[in-house]
Structures are given as structure tokens and as C-alpha cells.
Design an enzyme around this catalytic site. Sequence first.
Site, PDB file in Angstrom:
ATOM      1  N   ASP A 223      -6.327-109.466 -26.234  1.00  0.00           N
ATOM      2  CA  ASP A 223      -7.440-110.258 -26.760  1.00  0.00           C
ATOM      3  C   ASP A 223      -7.706-111.429 -25.823  1.00  0.00           C
ATOM      4  O   ASP A 223      -6.798-111.988 -25.235  1.00  0.00           O
ATOM      5  CB  ASP A 223      -7.057-110.784 -28.160  1.00  0.00           C
ATOM      6  CG  ASP A 223      -8.272-111.166 -28.988  1.00  0.00           C
ATOM      7  OD1 ASP A 223      -9.397-111.064 -28.473  1.00  0.00           O
ATOM      8  OD2 ASP A 223      -8.089-111.559 -30.149  1.00  0.00           O
TER       9      ASP A 223
ATOM     10  N   HIS B  83     -16.316-102.769 -30.411  1.00  0.00           N
ATOM     11  CA  HIS B  83     -16.291-104.232 -30.553  1.00  0.00           C
ATOM     12  C   HIS B  83     -16.691-104.938 -29.267  1.00  0.00           C
ATOM     13  O   HIS B  83     -17.467-105.897 -29.301  1.00  0.00           O
ATOM     14  CB  HIS B  83     -14.888-104.675 -30.986  1.00  0.00           C
ATOM     15  CG  HIS B  83     -14.745-106.148 -31.180  1.00  0.00           C
ATOM     16  ND1 HIS B  83     -15.342-106.820 -32.216  1.00  0.00           N
ATOM     17  CD2 HIS B  83     -14.082-107.096 -30.456  1.00  0.00           C
ATOM     18  CE1 HIS B  83     -15.049-108.105 -32.135  1.00  0.00           C
ATOM     19  NE2 HIS B  83     -14.291-108.299 -31.074  1.00  0.00           N
TER      20      HIS B  83
END
Lengths: 440, 440
Positions: free
Chosen positions: A254, A348
Site C-alpha cells: 500500500d 482499485h
Amino acid sequence: MSEKKRTASTRGKPRTPAPSATTPATAPATGEGGGGGLSRRRLLTTGGAAGAVGLALGATGGAVGHAVAADSPAPLTGLGATAVPFHGVHQAGITDRAQAHGHLLAFDLLPGTDRRGAAALMRRWSQAAAAMTAGRSPDGDTQAALDAGPSSLTVTFGFGRSFLTAVGLADRVPEALEPLPAFADEELDRARSDGDLFVQVGADDALVAHNAVRVLRRLAAEAARPRWQMTGFNRSPGATARPMTARNLMGQIDGTNNPVPGEPGFDEAVFVPQGGEPAWMAGGSYVVVRRIRMLLDNWENLSVERQERVIGRRKSDGAPLSGGDERTPVDLGARGADGALAIAGDAHVRVAAPESNSGATMLRRGFSYADGLREDGAPDAGLLFVAWQADPRTAFTRVQLKLSRGDALSQFVRHEASALFAVPGGCDPDGYVGDRLLEG
Amino acid sequence: MSEKKRTASTRGKPRTPAPSATTPATAPATGEGGGGGLSRRRLLTTGGAAGAVGLALGATGGAVGHAVAADSPAPLTGLGATAVPFHGVHQAGITDRAQAHGHLLAFDLLPGTDRRGAAALMRRWSQAAAAMTAGRSPDGDTQAALDAGPSSLTVTFGFGRSFLTAVGLADRVPEALEPLPAFADEELDRARSDGDLFVQVGADDALVAHNAVRVLRRLAAEAARPRWQMTGFNRSPGATARPMTARNLMGQIDGTNNPVPGEPGFDEAVFVPQGGEPAWMAGGSYVVVRRIRMLLDNWENLSVERQERVIGRRKSDGAPLSGGDERTPVDLGARGADGALAIAGDAHVRVAAPESNSGATMLRRGFSYADGLREDGAPDAGLLFVAWQADPRTAFTRVQLKLSRGDALSQFVRHEASALFAVPGGCDPDGYVGDRLLEG
């Protein structure tokens, strides 16, 4: 109580080691005696961490009995000795490395706290934060951190829209502080959302972080009371040979696409410029805080291949499914041998990409959280999303509107709490955070 | 999924540095390649932590702008590289240093899980724990720890009384596992107490610890479901020059009177001896787990002098009020110049002392916790008390009966959850925890 010097008090600019596995990283920082205006420089003599690569004890391998303490505590290293200055153009806790431990809190002003009372609170808080981040014991210390170094402690303060109204400064509410719109898929707990005052505390030692929270709570006294508090974590310094790789609780790398301090456009994306509006926010930033629970039981039932399709990146190394490695730019147009998009239409990374959102950019600097089990037995765990930007209307809000309508990831997360705060620029040693608002 | 080697996999006996502030403590342990039966020894080449004391960068001091990342992540050090062996005479996680992060969990067997199913679960769990504690990726990995070293991960398993009944082994319940009596001042939440199976996970990296919890949850599959989970912390290695000094959230030095591994009487106090009863518990221990909330708002309103009178030790350095320093034995008979007892009749150290409890001794190895705010606005924070002993009837129970009747500290704490588990000895690489019970 006057300020007293803690053991191993240090103060100085943190070093910035290169992200190489062979670079020593926890060297003691050069220290400055921190007590009572004393600024005598001195070198820490606590030995830092271990020296030569060859300094290794013989391993026995195999089964041992655990009959003796296997692993004594480590004395002070750079982890504890590092101090992040509290004063400056910007507040600390924004562009610094996210620490191993974090607390996010909101306080509400108590009835009767006016502008003067709020200013006094911000002065008390700023003085205590300056002391603690330099490794000194503050007024009102609860002493739980008494033996520790500052451990990269940062304390960051912000104001909610309701704060400005409560202290009679409704005419100074920034346009950028307009309430976030409702998003399609959120289920917000208002008791854990919003708030008059925001406090972010981070440190690489949990007791240092928690003690700072308690000190600020004590100093709030009769001026403000806690509204909500959330606690999270990041990887510990030294836990991995790939320190630039941050994984969230889904196991996914991330933050790869985060803007990088010092690169062109960073300051414009994150900070209100000098001369910007309103004047009291010059050097400041707007922070969006969201508690995003992850449905880990569901997520972990997916195959890795399906997880990767949801995200658009490989799980093992973060490389985009369009090819390359973690740092390779995502190619949203790439197609596989079968002619299909390499990165799915609802992946995403596609929906969140700046290219999909008119260049919207924010600096994400969050913490994972794990608060045990919910009543239904599912884990109460996920991400304390913390995003910094010069204007949330053209950054977070723009991206989140898109995500809430077409992100494959959304079925595996729940937005449970939300808040937006104006975080003023940093203050001078003679001032306090928010002085340009509250004195102006 | 087969076991794959993680980055920086290591395995070996952790070193035991002397508790001196000038001793290097986070040196890389000698490593052993951990993958697939490979036992090639190798030296980690990741550099460990910083070297010379003189290696320090110039500090600028004063105000800086935080315009650039002030503190890049640290690459692998001893913090991440250290592995604590899973196999041995005793389980890990008892006499080892308590790690910076801990999770305590209980699982209940699902209907239909018999002795065979329980044995299969313990085998899956033991194999996964052996892999993860050596830095390898286990079956069912959720990959959130993929880039990290083992970070002193330990996983410890225990059995509740209800487990033995559920799998048809009621005749093998140890006498020492009799339910704890009710204590005068406890307010127990049964949903967060007891349980069939106990799992304690500790690591110096939060993602490593949390990933281990998720892996064990996945492997429980249809055999058991989580009953409760609590998360806590201790000081980070390297945060202080006084690493032997552990403070709790009250700011008080805690654990001074703990028995010391290797000293006379330690093994007898903590472990069931070889040849002890029952045979399947040889090398094992009994663990009492209590969630003890601290009324921090009340506590912090006391003066330090009153806090010290409640505890019986000085807050600053832990010295008993009878004189000396932290390590000086408490003199319960000492009197001050005014003839009054130096350590009050209801002081915590007096009531809890072995001398006051027929020599009762246990090894306390807990974690602090901070779970945000309660509905009444008070902090939900305190101590995850974890105490190890050869027989709780003559250790924890004896002391707690006394404390619940006359401890000045009791008005500042609330016992909210309680559990007792039998923790068998460690297993061989070919076996699993509990095999002597479940196969015998």
C-alpha cells in the site's frame, strides 16, 4: 511541575538513511541537551545499536529449552533516541515517516470554553508537545514514558469546522473545510466521527505514544473532553530488509503511488501555500480521517489471483498487473494476450488513480488497527486512513466519490467513521499551533 | 500452498546480551537458511543496526520545515532478524522477553470437533507456528508479513478445562486446572473470559504478530472459532537506555519482583517438572490471563506522593519506600522517623509480596492495552495481566485472594475478564503441542 529532563533526552534533526539493506539505520542521532533552555550539544553515549556485521553469536539451532531468558531487552538505539522537531513551517507528523504506533483523537470543547480558553488550551498543548517530542518531561507528565527517549514522537493538532463556530470565528472557516459529502457505501458512526479538535500522536514506542495522549488529556482539563480515540500501528523500524514496502492487513502493498516529498508538485498538493487562503492556514494542510474496517474473513477466502484482480497489483511484490515492478507506473491501457484489460475496469488502482480523477493527489499516511473481535465474531480490524492535502474538495472527495461508485475493493471494506480537520502550519517556539487564527 | 522462504529468513538461538546501556543489543543473530529442510548456516548481511557511537550526523537544531521526509524507514536490524525457536522442552513465549506487540486469543471448538479433529488442529497450528517463528511463510499465509523477518515472534498454545471435557478427556483434567475462585472485587465479562483453546502471539513487529493471528484463524477453519481477542503492547526494543525498567500505564515501574530465569527455584515455580502430574503437562505451565482496566483519570488525579503510598515504591525509580534502589529488597518492617511503617499496611507491594503469601511466586509477563474510549468517555486501557506458574492454586489464587481483600491499588483497577489455561510443554519438530495429551 516544571519541565524535567528525561533520561537520554535528545533533540536534533533526524537522519535520513538511504533505503538500503546494507546501510546502518539506527545510529544515535547527535543530541542536544534538552533541559531548561540549555542547548549544549553532546553526543549520546549510550552505544546505539550493534556494530559490526560480523558481531554475531553462535547459534545452536534446533530445539532449546527456553529455560533461560532468551532475549534481553535492547538498550537505547536510534529508535528511541530520534527526535522530530515540533516547531517549523509545517507541523510534524505529516511528511515524516509514519511511526510504529499511532493514536488519533478528537476532543470537543466543553460549554464555556471561549476563544480565550481555546487559545490557552492550544498553548498548553503546544508547550507539552514541544517538550515531549524533544524527550523532556512536560507539565502534567504521567511519567509512563519517563525512561524512554523521544522515539520519533510527533504530535499534530487540527481544528474541525465546529471548533471555529464554537469560538466565534465562523467567519474564518476555510472554504476547503466544507463538510465532506455523503458517499454511497459508507456506514458512519457519528460518535466516532467529526469533533472540534484533532490530535494525532505517533511514536516508535507504544508507551511514549500513550503517555503523550494521557498528558494531552490531562492538560485539556476543563476546556475540552475526548470525543473519540483510535489506535493503530505500522511496521516497526528494522523489521524488514524492504522498509519502503508497507503492507496493509489485507497483505497488499500500500502507498506505492503516494506523492514523494521534495518532488515537483508535492508541496502544492499537500500544503496551503504562503499567501494562500485563509491566511491563518498558510503552511497548513487538510486531513481526512476515515476508519475503514476490512472484512478480512471474506477477503482471505479469495484466491490470491482474485485478490490481485480486485487491487490491480501483484500481491507478492506490488507490481501492477500491466507489468514491471512495484515502481513501474500503472499502464491503465495495457491489454493481455486475450485482448482484455490487464488491469480490470473496477480494479482499485484504476479507479483511485490520479489519471482517473483529474490528477487528484493526496498524501496517505495511515495506521492499521486491530481492536479484537466484533460481536459477530469477525475481526474489528482495518485501516485508520489518514490523508493530507491542500484542498480535500479536489483530492480526497473527488477520489472517494469515484471509489464509492465503482471500486471492486469496496465490497471488502466498510467506512465506519469520518472526519475532516484544518491543520494549521507549524508554530515558533514562542507561539502555539493556531496562534495566527486565535490571536489574529 | 507449500512453505516458502520469506525475505531475511533466519533461525537460531537468540542472543542474550547483558542488560547494560553500553552493550550492543540488536546485533544480527547468526542465521540458518530456513527453507525446506535446508540448514546451511549463513551470516546475515543486512548490516544490523548502527555501528560506532561516533557515527552521528550533524544536527541542525531549531525549527525545520518538515518539507522533506525526515526519517526514512530503517532496514532490517536484529529487531526483525531475531528468531525464537518454536520447538523445545517448554513452549516459547514464557521466559522470553515480552515483545513489543502481543495478542491474546481464546477459541472455542465448534460442535462436531472431536479428539481427532482437535489433534489435527493442533498439528496444523504447530506447523504454522514453527514456520512463522522461523521466518518462513506458512500454509494459509495471508502474506501481511511477507517482507518481514520473524521479529522474535512466539506462538504459545494452551487448553482450557472445557477443552478436555469437549474432546472426551475429562479424566485427564489436571487438579491445578480447577476453576479460579470468585474474587471480591472482580466484574467479569464472561464473553471475554475462559475458552477452550488459548493462543498467545507476541512479536516486535505489529504486522508479523497480526498476520500470525490471521493465519491461525484461517487454519482453525471448521474446527474452532474465535471467542475473544485482546491486543497489547510493551516498550519497543531500543526505546530506552534503561531497558530492564518496564513501566505500566500508571507510570509505575512493574515487574521488579519477578522471579529470574536461571535463579534457584525459578523452574519449580513456573514449570511442571518432568515426572510431575499429569504426565502430559511435564515441562508445561499454567497461565492466568486477566484483563485489568486502570481507572487512569482517577489515578492521575492523585499526587505522586499518594500514588507512591498506594504502591509502596517511588515512582521515579521504583525504589521501595523502605529505602535503597529498585533492586533493594522490600523491607516490610521498616519504619520512618515518625514510627509509622515506611510501606503502608495496604500498599500493593506489601499485600502482593511472597512473604505475605507463603512464598507464592509467579512469572508475570503481560502487555499494556489501550483500546480507545469507553462509552462514558473514560479510557479503555490497562494491563493484560499474564502470569505463569507451576500451580495457580498456590500462586496466583493465593495472592489474588489477599489483594482482593486489602490492596490499596484495587480502587484504581477493575478486573474485567479472566481465564486459566494449561499450557503443555513444547514439542519436537515431528510432533505438535498437546500431542502427549491427544495421542496418549
